[in-house]
Design a protein around this motif. Structure first.
Motif, PDB file in Angstrom:
ATOM      1  N   UNK A  37       0.863  -1.313  -0.031  1.00  0.00           N
ATOM      2  CA  UNK A  37      -0.119  -0.056   0.026  1.00  0.00           C
ATOM      3  C   UNK A  37       0.821   1.033  -0.221  1.00  0.00           C
ATOM      4  N   UNK A  38       2.020   1.414   0.692  1.00  0.00           N
ATOM      5  CA  UNK A  38       2.894   2.362   0.929  1.00  0.00           C
ATOM      6  C   UNK A  38       3.713   2.685  -0.414  1.00  0.00           C
ATOM      7  N   UNK A  39       3.967   1.228  -1.062  1.00  0.00           N
ATOM      8  CA  UNK A  39       4.497   1.515  -2.385  1.00  0.00           C
ATOM      9  C   UNK A  39       3.878   2.169  -3.545  1.00  0.00           C
ATOM     10  N   UNK A  40       2.273   1.637  -3.313  1.00  0.00           N
ATOM     11  CA  UNK A  40       1.452   2.369  -4.138  1.00  0.00           C
ATOM     12  C   UNK A  40       1.042   3.697  -4.058  1.00  0.00           C
ATOM     13  N   UNK A  41       1.173   4.239  -3.009  1.00  0.00           N
ATOM     14  CA  UNK A  41       1.098   5.800  -2.470  1.00  0.00           C
ATOM     15  C   UNK A  41       1.860   6.890  -3.163  1.00  0.00           C
ATOM     16  N   UNK A  42       1.412   7.591  -3.832  1.00  0.00           N
ATOM     17  CA  UNK A  42       2.273   8.804  -4.529  1.00  0.00           C
ATOM     18  C   UNK A  42       2.796   9.791  -3.705  1.00  0.00           C
ATOM     19  N   UNK A  43       1.936   9.699  -2.580  1.00  0.00           N
ATOM     20  CA  UNK A  43       2.409  11.025  -1.598  1.00  0.00           C
ATOM     21  C   UNK A  43       3.641  10.375  -0.569  1.00  0.00           C
ATOM     22  N   UNK A  44       3.957   9.115  -0.660  1.00  0.00           N
ATOM     23  CA  UNK A  44       5.106   8.771   0.318  1.00  0.00           C
ATOM     24  C   UNK A  44       6.401   9.184  -0.349  1.00  0.00           C
ATOM     25  N   UNK A  45       7.235   9.605   0.291  1.00  0.00           N
ATOM     26  CA  UNK A  45       8.569  10.244  -0.136  1.00  0.00           C
ATOM     27  C   UNK A  45       9.483   9.770   1.094  1.00  0.00           C
ATOM     28  N   UNK A  46      10.821   9.806   0.886  1.00  0.00           N
ATOM     29  CA  UNK A  46      11.701   9.771   1.950  1.00  0.00           C
ATOM     30  C   UNK A  46      11.724  10.736   2.995  1.00  0.00           C
ATOM     31  N   UNK A  47      10.955  11.751   2.837  1.00  0.00           N
ATOM     32  CA  UNK A  47      10.989  12.514   3.997  1.00  0.00           C
ATOM     33  C   UNK A  47       9.719  12.903   4.464  1.00  0.00           C
ATOM     34  N   UNK A  48       8.588  12.022   3.798  1.00  0.00           N
ATOM     35  CA  UNK A  48       7.181  12.350   4.362  1.00  0.00           C
ATOM     36  C   UNK A  48       7.293  11.769   5.989  1.00  0.00           C
ATOM     37  N   UNK A  49       6.525  12.346   6.664  1.00  0.00           N
ATOM     38  CA  UNK A  49       6.071  11.865   8.173  1.00  0.00           C
ATOM     39  C   UNK A  49       5.047  11.032   8.159  1.00  0.00           C
ATOM     40  N   UNK A  50       4.910  10.270   9.266  1.00  0.00           N
ATOM     41  CA  UNK A  50       3.966   9.299   9.679  1.00  0.00           C
ATOM     42  C   UNK A  50       2.436  10.132   9.707  1.00  0.00           C
ATOM     43  N   UNK A  51       2.520  11.484  10.076  1.00  0.00           N
ATOM     44  CA  UNK A  51       1.293  12.268  10.323  1.00  0.00           C
ATOM     45  C   UNK A  51       0.764  12.697   8.829  1.00  0.00           C
ATOM     46  N   UNK A  52       1.920  12.851   7.973  1.00  0.00           N
ATOM     47  CA  UNK A  52       1.172  13.262   6.606  1.00  0.00           C
ATOM     48  C   UNK A  52       0.656  12.192   5.752  1.00  0.00           C
ATOM     49  N   UNK A  53       1.507  11.103   5.818  1.00  0.00           N
ATOM     50  CA  UNK A  53       1.119   9.961   5.103  1.00  0.00           C
ATOM     51  C   UNK A  53      -0.160   9.319   5.740  1.00  0.00           C
ATOM     52  N   UNK A  54      -0.289   9.371   6.985  1.00  0.00           N
ATOM     53  CA  UNK A  54      -1.474   8.737   7.407  1.00  0.00           C
ATOM     54  C   UNK A  54      -2.798   9.248   6.996  1.00  0.00           C
TER      55      UNK A  54
END
Length: 373
Positions: free
Chosen positions: A239-256
């Motif tokens: 699911x994280x691999x498929x999410x385009x909003x996940x980057x190496x600097x993304x915080x859990x709060x942002x991705x959640x």
């Protein structure tokens, strides 16, 4: 994010729980052993076919009886004990049967030998030629007897091997039935063995797993739970691999906020701290892989040599660095660290420094001239 101190505290708590679980397993095994000892040394005789409901009244005053916390577990231990009695009885009967057969064979051989002696005494005197012919026939008969004995022994060994194979096959079938039962009824990785066992017993397929003891069933249950947990973790990572909003600097709060409505988010765990910890591990692994890929790209880039650092120190150094970075971006491995430019520049600087220290590559090995004929 969870701090390092919190993670260490969780790790210590987990180790403490593991030690407590180990002590609990030892305590339960000791209670079970003492219960078996009570059944073995009690005043009432217990046979392989003894019913629990008629025998339990003789042990009400025993502390070892009440040490087993539930009536259903006492009954399960009792029938496990009677099963062992049945197996011991079969072994004993088999041994006695074998001894009886051996005695009968020995008596038969003795009678046969006595008859042969009597026949030998009654035989008329033979000529030299007749004696040799008789000895030849006796040797042939003895050889035939040895061959028949070898065949009989091989048949016995084969029968034993078939018996072992049938037992192993039955054991494997019981495991398959129990595994199928787990797949159908246990789908929560947080399920406990104690509660689940009561539910499994109500299923008719439970009787098909009688060849497995309690420890074997609990081990298969634990493996099933680990498989469920691993499957959900893999789904969470996908699911994280498929999410385009996940980057190496993304915080859990942002991705959640972006993934909380995905079923794979809620299935991982009900505890948001566990989800965050799994996310942190994901980002850590991704970052390590991105750095390794970038270093590999630098090693494959032919325009980077041991002279590159010296060039960067020259008047056109800044221009050369911009051109170099732009060239690296032609490969996707050169783009993964765009969100971490400081880390990317540090890796590049370290790589160039190392190349300069190593110096020029060794010259290719000269080919040897052809020998004169």
């Amino acid at each position: 994010r969870e701090s390092r101190g919190e993670r260490d505290e969780r790790s210590r708590d987990r180790s403490t729980r593991d030690r407590k679980d180990s002590k609990e397993v030892n305590r339960v095994q000791k209670i079970k052993d003492e219960f078996f000892e009570m059944l073995k040394n009690g005043d009432v005789r217990i046979k392989p076919d003894s019913p629990w409901n008629k025998k339990k009244k003789y042990f009400f005053e025993e502390d070892r009886y009440h040490a087993v916390g539930s009536s259903s577990l006492r009954e399960e231990y009792f029938y496990e004990y009677t099963k062992l009695l049945g197996e011991e009885k079969k072994k004993k009967e088999k041994k006695e049967e074998k001894e009886t057969e051996t005695e009968e064979v020995e008596k038969k051989d003795d009678r046969k030998e006595e008859k042969e002696v009597e026949k030998e005494d009654e035989k008329p005197k033979l000529s030299e030629g007749e004696k040799k012919a008789l000895e030849k026939r006796e040797r042939e008969a003895a050889a035939m007897k040895r061959r028949e004995g070898d065949v009989a022994r091989r048949q016995v060994d084969q029968s034993r091997e078939w018996e072992r194979e049938r037992g192993a096959h039955a054991q494997e079938e019981a495991k398959q039935h129990f595994t199928a039962l787990l797949h159908d009824m246990v789908r929560d990785p947080d399920a406990s063995w104690r509660k689940t066992r009561k539910q499994l017993k109500d299923d008719s397929r439970w009787e098909m797993t009688s060849l497995l003891d309690v420890e074997q069933k609990e081990k298969l249950f634990t493996q099933h739970i680990e498989s469920l947990s691993s499957k959900r973790k893999r789904a969470f990572v996908k699911m994280l691999d498929e999410c385009e909003h996940v980057t190496l600097t993304s915080t859990w709060k942002e991705v959640r906020r972006k993934i909380k409505h995905d079923s794979r988010f809620s299935k991982l765990s009900e505890d948001d701290k566990e989800r965050e910890a799994e996310y942190d591990r994901y980002i850590t692994d991704k970052l390590a892989q991105a750095k390794a890929d970038f270093r590999t790209l630098l090693g494959e880039t032919k325009c980077i040599t041991y002279r590159s650092k010296e060039t960067l120190r020259g008047a056109a150094g800044d221009t050369h660095m911009r051109e170099l970075k732009q060239f690296l971006k032609n490969d996707k491995r050169g783009l993964v660290l765009d969100d971490l430019p400081e880390d990317r520049d540090r890796i590049l600087e370290e790589f160039l420094t190392e190349l300069e220290k190593v110096g020029p590559p060794p010259p290719p090995t000269a080919t040897k001239p052809l020998a004169k004929r």
